[in-house]
Write a protein that holds these residues in place. Structure first.
Motif, PDB file in Angstrom:
ATOM      1  N   TYR A  70      33.298  44.016  43.311  1.00 34.63           N
ATOM      2  CA  TYR A  70      34.492  44.260  42.507  1.00 34.63           C
ATOM      3  C   TYR A  70      34.231  43.904  41.037  1.00 34.63           C
ATOM      4  CZ  TYR A  70      39.272  43.735  40.772  1.00 34.63           C
ATOM      5  OH  TYR A  70      40.421  43.824  40.028  1.00 34.63           O
ATOM      6  N   TYR A  71      33.534  42.791  40.812  1.00 31.89           N
ATOM      7  CA  TYR A  71      33.206  42.382  39.434  1.00 31.89           C
ATOM      8  C   TYR A  71      32.364  43.435  38.720  1.00 31.89           C
ATOM      9  CZ  TYR A  71      34.816  37.583  40.269  1.00 31.89           C
ATOM     10  OH  TYR A  71      35.565  36.472  40.539  1.00 31.89           O
ATOM     11  N   GLN A  72      31.584  44.192  39.479  1.00 30.54           N
ATOM     12  CA  GLN A  72      30.755  45.230  38.869  1.00 30.54           C
ATOM     13  C   GLN A  72      31.609  46.353  38.268  1.00 30.54           C
ATOM     14  OE1 GLN A  72      27.499  44.670  38.519  1.00 30.54           O
ATOM     15  NE2 GLN A  72      27.962  42.752  39.577  1.00 30.54           N
ATOM     16  N   GLU A  73      32.869  46.404  38.662  1.00 29.18           N
ATOM     17  CA  GLU A  73      33.795  47.408  38.137  1.00 29.18           C
ATOM     18  C   GLU A  73      34.308  47.020  36.744  1.00 29.18           C
ATOM     19  OE1 GLU A  73      34.956  50.334  40.196  1.00 29.18           O
ATOM     20  OE2 GLU A  73      33.008  49.677  40.915  1.00 29.18           O
ATOM     21  N   LYS A  74      33.911  45.857  36.277  1.00 25.53           N
ATOM     22  CA  LYS A  74      34.439  45.308  35.032  1.00 25.53           C
ATOM     23  C   LYS A  74      34.368  46.291  33.863  1.00 25.53           C
ATOM     24  CE  LYS A  74      34.025  41.129  32.249  1.00 25.53           C
ATOM     25  NZ  LYS A  74      33.406  39.828  32.148  1.00 25.53           N
ATOM     26  N   LYS A  75      33.268  47.010  33.731  1.00 24.32           N
ATOM     27  CA  LYS A  75      33.134  47.932  32.595  1.00 24.32           C
ATOM     28  C   LYS A  75      34.191  49.027  32.638  1.00 24.32           C
ATOM     29  CE  LYS A  75      29.609  50.614  34.889  1.00 24.32           C
ATOM     30  NZ  LYS A  75      28.241  50.791  35.135  1.00 24.32           N
ATOM     31  N   LYS A  76      34.631  49.406  33.846  1.00 26.65           N
ATOM     32  CA  LYS A  76      35.695  50.408  33.957  1.00 26.65           C
ATOM     33  C   LYS A  76      37.018  49.868  33.419  1.00 26.65           C
ATOM     34  CE  LYS A  76      33.732  52.830  37.923  1.00 26.65           C
ATOM     35  NZ  LYS A  76      33.906  53.159  39.336  1.00 26.65           N
ATOM     36  N   PHE A  77      37.242  48.562  33.584  1.00 19.93           N
ATOM     37  CA  PHE A  77      38.445  47.949  33.040  1.00 19.93           C
ATOM     38  C   PHE A  77      38.452  48.053  31.516  1.00 19.93           C
ATOM     39  CE2 PHE A  77      38.512  45.952  37.165  1.00 19.93           C
ATOM     40  CZ  PHE A  77      39.865  45.815  37.439  1.00 19.93           C
ATOM     41  N   PHE A  78      37.292  47.815  30.918  1.00 22.26           N
ATOM     42  CA  PHE A  78      37.206  47.850  29.464  1.00 22.26           C
ATOM     43  C   PHE A  78      37.405  49.250  28.915  1.00 22.26           C
ATOM     44  CE2 PHE A  78      34.372  43.954  29.985  1.00 22.26           C
ATOM     45  CZ  PHE A  78      35.441  43.091  29.772  1.00 22.26           C
ATOM     46  N   GLU A  85      45.866  52.619  34.058  1.00 28.49           N
ATOM     47  CA  GLU A  85      44.445  52.883  34.309  1.00 28.49           C
ATOM     48  C   GLU A  85      43.731  51.632  34.789  1.00 28.49           C
ATOM     49  OE1 GLU A  85      43.206  54.400  30.540  1.00 28.49           O
ATOM     50  OE2 GLU A  85      44.068  56.378  30.884  1.00 28.49           O
ATOM     51  N   VAL A  86      44.139  50.467  34.282  1.00 32.78           N
ATOM     52  CA  VAL A  86      43.537  49.202  34.727  1.00 32.78           C
ATOM     53  C   VAL A  86      43.847  48.986  36.206  1.00 32.78           C
ATOM     54  CG1 VAL A  86      43.540  46.693  34.446  1.00 32.78           C
ATOM     55  CG2 VAL A  86      43.587  48.162  32.437  1.00 32.78           C
ATOM     56  N   PHE A  87      45.106  49.176  36.571  1.00 29.04           N
ATOM     57  CA  PHE A  87      45.491  49.033  37.976  1.00 29.04           C
ATOM     58  C   PHE A  87      44.756  50.053  38.836  1.00 29.04           C
ATOM     59  CE2 PHE A  87      49.447  47.319  35.968  1.00 29.04           C
ATOM     60  CZ  PHE A  87      49.294  46.019  36.417  1.00 29.04           C
ATOM     61  N   GLN A  88      44.607  51.252  38.330  1.00 27.24           N
ATOM     62  CA  GLN A  88      43.975  52.320  39.097  1.00 27.24           C
ATOM     63  C   GLN A  88      42.516  51.993  39.415  1.00 27.24           C
ATOM     64  OE1 GLN A  88      45.020  56.248  37.818  1.00 27.24           O
ATOM     65  NE2 GLN A  88      43.338  57.173  38.958  1.00 27.24           N
ATOM     66  N   VAL A  89      41.814  51.326  38.494  1.00 24.66           N
ATOM     67  CA  VAL A  89      40.418  50.926  38.755  1.00 24.66           C
ATOM     68  C   VAL A  89      40.360  50.043  40.000  1.00 24.66           C
ATOM     69  CG1 VAL A  89      38.475  49.553  37.885  1.00 24.66           C
ATOM     70  CG2 VAL A  89      39.642  51.163  36.363  1.00 24.66           C
ATOM     71  N   THR A  90      41.239  49.037  40.052  1.00 25.11           N
ATOM     72  CA  THR A  90      41.267  48.153  41.215  1.00 25.11           C
ATOM     73  C   THR A  90      41.673  48.898  42.468  1.00 25.11           C
ATOM     74  OG1 THR A  90      41.779  46.203  39.897  1.00 25.11           O
ATOM     75  CG2 THR A  90      42.350  46.089  42.205  1.00 25.11           C
ATOM     76  N   LEU A  91      42.699  49.700  42.352  1.00 26.43           N
ATOM     77  CA  LEU A  91      43.206  50.412  43.527  1.00 26.43           C
ATOM     78  C   LEU A  91      42.197  51.411  44.076  1.00 26.43           C
ATOM     79  CD1 LEU A  91      46.888  50.919  42.380  1.00 26.43           C
ATOM     80  CD2 LEU A  91      46.025  49.269  44.046  1.00 26.43           C
ATOM     81  N   GLU A  92      41.453  52.078  43.209  1.00 28.02           N
ATOM     82  CA  GLU A  92      40.411  52.992  43.691  1.00 28.02           C
ATOM     83  C   GLU A  92      39.325  52.222  44.425  1.00 28.02           C
ATOM     84  OE1 GLU A  92      39.314  55.235  40.209  1.00 28.02           O
ATOM     85  OE2 GLU A  92      41.017  56.605  40.447  1.00 28.02           O
ATOM     86  N   PHE A  93      38.968  51.049  43.904  1.00 28.18           N
ATOM     87  CA  PHE A  93      37.978  50.210  44.587  1.00 28.18           C
ATOM     88  C   PHE A  93      38.501  49.807  45.968  1.00 28.18           C
ATOM     89  CE2 PHE A  93      36.296  46.062  45.755  1.00 28.18           C
ATOM     90  CZ  PHE A  93      34.933  46.291  45.654  1.00 28.18           C
ATOM     91  N   ILE A 158      48.632  45.206  47.493  1.00 22.86           N
ATOM     92  CA  ILE A 158      47.507  45.944  48.083  1.00 22.86           C
ATOM     93  C   ILE A 158      47.590  45.899  49.613  1.00 22.86           C
ATOM     94  CG2 ILE A 158      44.988  45.910  48.385  1.00 22.86           C
ATOM     95  CD1 ILE A 158      44.875  45.119  45.346  1.00 22.86           C
ATOM     96  N   LYS A 159      47.956  44.738  50.151  1.00 21.53           N
ATOM     97  CA  LYS A 159      48.111  44.607  51.606  1.00 21.53           C
ATOM     98  C   LYS A 159      49.206  45.549  52.112  1.00 21.53           C
ATOM     99  CE  LYS A 159      49.286  41.241  55.178  1.00 21.53           C
ATOM    100  NZ  LYS A 159      49.656  39.839  55.439  1.00 21.53           N
ATOM    101  N   ILE A 172      49.020  57.089  42.207  1.00 15.49           N
ATOM    102  CA  ILE A 172      50.472  56.989  42.424  1.00 15.49           C
ATOM    103  C   ILE A 172      50.890  55.523  42.462  1.00 15.49           C
ATOM    104  CG2 ILE A 172      52.333  57.409  44.098  1.00 15.49           C
ATOM    105  CD1 ILE A 172      50.803  60.000  44.861  1.00 15.49           C
ATOM    106  N   VAL A 173      50.158  54.731  43.223  1.00 15.03           N
ATOM    107  CA  VAL A 173      50.476  53.304  43.355  1.00 15.03           C
ATOM    108  C   VAL A 173      50.250  52.597  42.018  1.00 15.03           C
ATOM    109  CG1 VAL A 173      49.966  51.181  44.626  1.00 15.03           C
ATOM    110  CG2 VAL A 173      49.888  53.385  45.794  1.00 15.03           C
ATOM    111  N   ALA A 174      49.209  52.978  41.291  1.00 14.67           N
ATOM    112  CA  ALA A 174      48.928  52.374  39.977  1.00 14.67           C
ATOM    113  C   ALA A 174      50.099  52.581  39.028  1.00 14.67           C
ATOM    114  CB  ALA A 174      47.656  52.968  39.384  1.00 14.67           C
TER     115      ALA A 174
END
Length: 195
Positions: A70-78, A85-93, A158-159, A172-174
């Motif tokens: 998950y931490y490797q997704e950090k660059k997508k957050f930036f 879009e920030v929420f969507q990065v996590t939700l896609e993961f 998320i649960k 949609i959830v994001a």
């Protein structure tokens, strides 16, 4: 430790973690035995116990690997421009990991994941530039409460989302989560408790 031995140790641990991960996608953690893991990984019992004292210790390592991924997704957050879009990065993961996470939820082991995520909440809060981050410096106590409260709420959403038979698409959830989190400051700005 020589590099080749260290690499072999890491690759064996990772092989065992991947095997457990794949098994959990198929059935509940409690239904998985060490024998199942050995069979899936193609390693001996002795090799397993060289690295892990129990399947629970392997599960802990497996969840650590998931958080690291998950931490490797950090660059997508930036690269995200809007909170949605920030929420969507996590939700896609999380959506990519939905079979694994859904199995944890159904078997009552999602709290292991939530706890591991919570243990890292301060790091996530400080380093990911989340849209709800407070400006200014927070003392350690405040940072701990704020990060655990916000990350905990997010993990709970998320649960709720992933337990569904057919979860909505991440975008949609994001959008819904971005709306929820953006409304919180407005609520408290207008909140005036009665004396």
């Amino acid at each position: 430790m020589p590099l080749s031995i260290k690499h072999k140790k890491l690759s064996t641990k990772d092989l065992l973690a991947r095997s457990l991960y794949q098994l959990i996608e198929q059935k509940a953690f409690d239904k998985i035995t060490v024998y199942h893991i050995l069979e899936k990984a193609g390693v001996s019992r002795r090799t397993f116990y060289r690295y892990f004292s129990s399947k629970e210790k392997l599960m802990d390592y497996c969840l650590t690997c998931l958080i690291d991924e998950y931490y490797q997704e950090k660059k997508k957050f930036f690269n995200a421009k809007r909170s949605q879009e920030v929420f969507q990065v996590t939700l896609e993961f999380m959506y990519q990991k939905r079979r694994f996470l859904r199995s944890l939820i159904q078997s009552g082991h999602y709290d292991l994941f939530a706890s591991k995520f919570n243990d890292n909440s301060v790091v996530i809060y400080k380093n990911f530039g989340l849209p709800w981050s407070l400006s200014g410096e927070l003392n350690t106590r405040d940072l701990d409460y704020v990060s655990k409260g916000l990350i905990g709420a997010y993990i709970n959403i998320i649960k709720f989302w992933l337990i569904k038979e057919e979860p909505d698409a991440p975008e949609i959830v994001a959008k819904d989560i971005a709306l929820l989190f953006s409304s919180i400051p407005n609520y408290f700005q207008n909140y005036h408790p009665k004396d």
